[in-house]
Design an enzyme around this catalytic site. Structure first.
Site, PDB file in Angstrom:
ATOM      1  CB  SER A  50      -0.904   0.011   1.237  1.00  0.00           C
ATOM      2  OG  SER A  50      -1.558   1.254   1.382  1.00  0.00           O
ATOM      3  CE1 TYR A  53      -3.817  -1.687   5.510  1.00  0.00           C
ATOM      4  CE2 TYR A  53      -3.311   0.568   4.879  1.00  0.00           C
ATOM      5  CZ  TYR A  53      -3.629  -0.734   4.531  1.00  0.00           C
ATOM      6  OH  TYR A  53      -3.759  -1.073   3.210  1.00  0.00           O
TER       7      TYR A  53
END
Length: 254
Positions: free
Chosen positions: A149, A162
């Protein structure tokens, strides 16, 4: 005429929806036999039937990759069915956001298990077979593509854990590449920006309203198929093309 991946076998984790499903379809279109791994068997069966109807080959395997034994058993099923494994796409992911203060520690555990432990277990189980495929294949190369990501490079408010998991995916990719590149296993990471998928669908409504929705404002949100195109490029690129990291970013709206 043979497609680019004809005769190869690819395993895709998190294949029951979103980026994983789109990637499985794309690799099958390029000629690969695709092993679909996720927990939701009904969705995997539907996707496998879709791929088969389109002329491809697919194997649905229900497994929780955060369980090491299940991850190993899934890989073994692939080898028993096809006799080889050429490509691993570590796509399974979970995004649970929120501030550190008052955070739900159980959500942290779930996210770390999927984003980090699952990737490690699946990579460890597949690596011997990928190394063998690189030795035996006419292509003389095998591939690991980790779907990371943009959060693996840039931190944002409320993304704390995250961010930590995706920074970890990036670092693990870099380290593994140094171990196996000379043995003809290419290791790369695809790092997309804002993607419209189920990745963040488990967040509480207040988190979506305060963190996720504002993050998406002002961007042209990517579709899972955009990321699948990037994964396919990583796998089908010429053998000696070095692409260790591929960013896929949305276009800013005027």
């Amino acid at each position: 005429m043979a497609s680019k991946l004809t005769g190869t076998v690819a395993l895709v984790t998190g294949a029951s929806s979103g980026i994983g499903a789109a990637t499985a379809r794309r690799l099958a279109d390029d000629g690969a036999s695709v092993a679909l791994v996720a927990r939701r068997k009904d969705r995997l069966d539907t996707l496998a039937a879709e791929i088969e109807q389109a002329g491809g080959t697919a194997l649905a395997i229900a497994a929780d990759i955060t369980d090491r034994l299940q991850a190993e058993a899934a890989v073994q099923q692939v080898i028993e069915r096809y006799g080889r494994l050429d490509t691993l796409v570590n796509n399974a992911g979970l995004m649970l956001l929120g501030p550190v203060e008052g955070a739900d520690a159980d959500e942290w555990d779930r996210m770390i298990a999927v984003n980090v432990q699952g990737l490690l277990y699946t990579t460890r189980a597949t690596l011997p077979h990928l190394l063998k495929a690189a030795d035996d294949s006419p292509r003389r190369v095998a591939d690991i593509v980790n779907v990371g990501s943009y959060a693996g490079r840039v931190a944002s408010r409320g993304f704390g854990v995250y961010n930590a998991t995706k920074f970890g995916v990036h670092a693990f990719t870099e380290s593994l590449r140094q171990e196996v590149t000379q043995r003809h296993v290419r290791v790369g990471v695809v790092e997309p920006g804002a993607v419209d998928s189920e990745l963040g669908s488990h967040n509480k409504p207040e988190v979506r309203g305060e963190i996720i929705d504002p993050f998406f404002d002002g961007t042209e949100v990517l579709a899972p198929e955009d990321i699948a195109d990037g994964v396919a490029y990583m796998v089908t690129r010429p053998r000696h093309t070095a692409v260790g990291e591929l960013w896929i970013m949305p276009t800013e709206q005027a």
